[in-house]
Design a protein around this motif. Structure first.
Motif, PDB file in Angstrom:
ATOM      1  N   ASP A  44     120.498 -11.977 -28.532  1.00  0.00           N
ATOM      2  CA  ASP A  44     120.301 -10.537 -28.367  1.00  0.00           C
ATOM      3  C   ASP A  44     118.827 -10.146 -28.277  1.00  0.00           C
ATOM      4  O   ASP A  44     118.467  -9.264 -27.499  1.00  0.00           O
ATOM      5  CB  ASP A  44     120.973  -9.773 -29.526  1.00  0.00           C
ATOM      6  N   ASP A  94     122.079  -4.385 -17.363  1.00  0.00           N
ATOM      7  CA  ASP A  94     122.007  -3.876 -18.731  1.00  0.00           C
ATOM      8  C   ASP A  94     122.416  -4.988 -19.691  1.00  0.00           C
ATOM      9  O   ASP A  94     122.814  -6.082 -19.273  1.00  0.00           O
ATOM     10  CB  ASP A  94     122.865  -2.617 -18.907  1.00  0.00           C
ATOM     11  N   GLU A  95     122.302  -4.704 -20.959  1.00  0.00           N
ATOM     12  CA  GLU A  95     122.545  -5.725 -21.973  1.00  0.00           C
ATOM     13  C   GLU A  95     123.975  -6.265 -21.909  1.00  0.00           C
ATOM     14  O   GLU A  95     124.200  -7.473 -21.978  1.00  0.00           O
ATOM     15  CB  GLU A  95     122.252  -5.161 -23.371  1.00  0.00           C
ATOM     16  N   GLU A  96     124.922  -5.395 -21.733  1.00  0.00           N
ATOM     17  CA  GLU A  96     126.323  -5.799 -21.715  1.00  0.00           C
ATOM     18  C   GLU A  96     126.630  -6.713 -20.521  1.00  0.00           C
ATOM     19  O   GLU A  96     127.228  -7.791 -20.676  1.00  0.00           O
ATOM     20  CB  GLU A  96     127.215  -4.551 -21.659  1.00  0.00           C
ATOM     21  N   ASN A  97     126.201  -6.307 -19.334  1.00  0.00           N
ATOM     22  CA  ASN A  97     126.476  -7.110 -18.135  1.00  0.00           C
ATOM     23  C   ASN A  97     125.747  -8.450 -18.161  1.00  0.00           C
ATOM     24  O   ASN A  97     126.304  -9.477 -17.798  1.00  0.00           O
ATOM     25  CB  ASN A  97     126.086  -6.336 -16.870  1.00  0.00           C
ATOM     26  N   LYS A 150     117.197  -8.187 -25.069  1.00  0.00           N
ATOM     27  CA  LYS A 150     116.483  -6.913 -25.187  1.00  0.00           C
ATOM     28  C   LYS A 150     115.058  -7.030 -24.684  1.00  0.00           C
ATOM     29  O   LYS A 150     114.554  -6.124 -24.016  1.00  0.00           O
ATOM     30  CB  LYS A 150     116.506  -6.427 -26.636  1.00  0.00           C
ATOM     31  N   LYS A 209     124.728 -10.097 -20.793  1.00  0.00           N
ATOM     32  CA  LYS A 209     125.326 -10.944 -21.829  1.00  0.00           C
ATOM     33  C   LYS A 209     126.624 -11.570 -21.317  1.00  0.00           C
ATOM     34  O   LYS A 209     126.888 -12.742 -21.541  1.00  0.00           O
ATOM     35  CB  LYS A 209     125.582 -10.126 -23.097  1.00  0.00           C
ATOM     36  N   LYS A 210     127.412 -10.788 -20.574  1.00  0.00           N
ATOM     37  CA  LYS A 210     128.674 -11.295 -20.033  1.00  0.00           C
ATOM     38  C   LYS A 210     128.402 -12.409 -19.018  1.00  0.00           C
ATOM     39  O   LYS A 210     129.072 -13.458 -19.041  1.00  0.00           O
ATOM     40  CB  LYS A 210     129.456 -10.166 -19.373  1.00  0.00           C
TER      41      LYS A 210
END
Length: 101
Positions: free
Chosen positions: A35, A18-21, A39, A23-24
């Motif tokens: 971003d 997902d976006e959060e993981n 996406k 990005k991390k």
């Protein structure tokens, strides 16, 4: 490529992509995560079965390897034929030159 590598890393670790993981993972690797690109990648991967893609990608180079070997063998055969042809041509020329002195 970093985005795809990050997604593959998450997949192999059994984490949700997902976006959060993602990005991390990217920021921990020293990549400034965009971003819009995140996406876009996640949207394009929604209906992709990563296991299936990896299985097919791993099989593709193996299937191509024998074709290269066959081409090498064909090339060697052609070279041998050309060498024989050159030898027979030179023999014929020697025979002709003996006729004319």
């Amino acid at each position: 490529m970093e985005y795809i590598y990050g997604a593959l890393l998450l997949h192999s670790a059994g984490k949700e992509i997902d976006e959060e993981n993602l990005k991390k993972v990217l920021t921990d690797a020293g990549v400034a995560a965009d971003d819009a690109r995140l996406k876009s990648l996640l949207e394009s991967m929604k209906n992709v079965n990563i296991e299936e893609v990896l299985k097919n990608a791993a099989a593709a180079p193996v299937a191509a390897a024998p074709a290269k070997e066959e081409k090498k063998e064909e090339k060697k055969k052609e070279e041998k034929k050309e060498e024989k042809k050159d030898e027979s041509d030179s023999d014929a020329m020697a025979g002709l030159s003996s006729l004319f002195g």
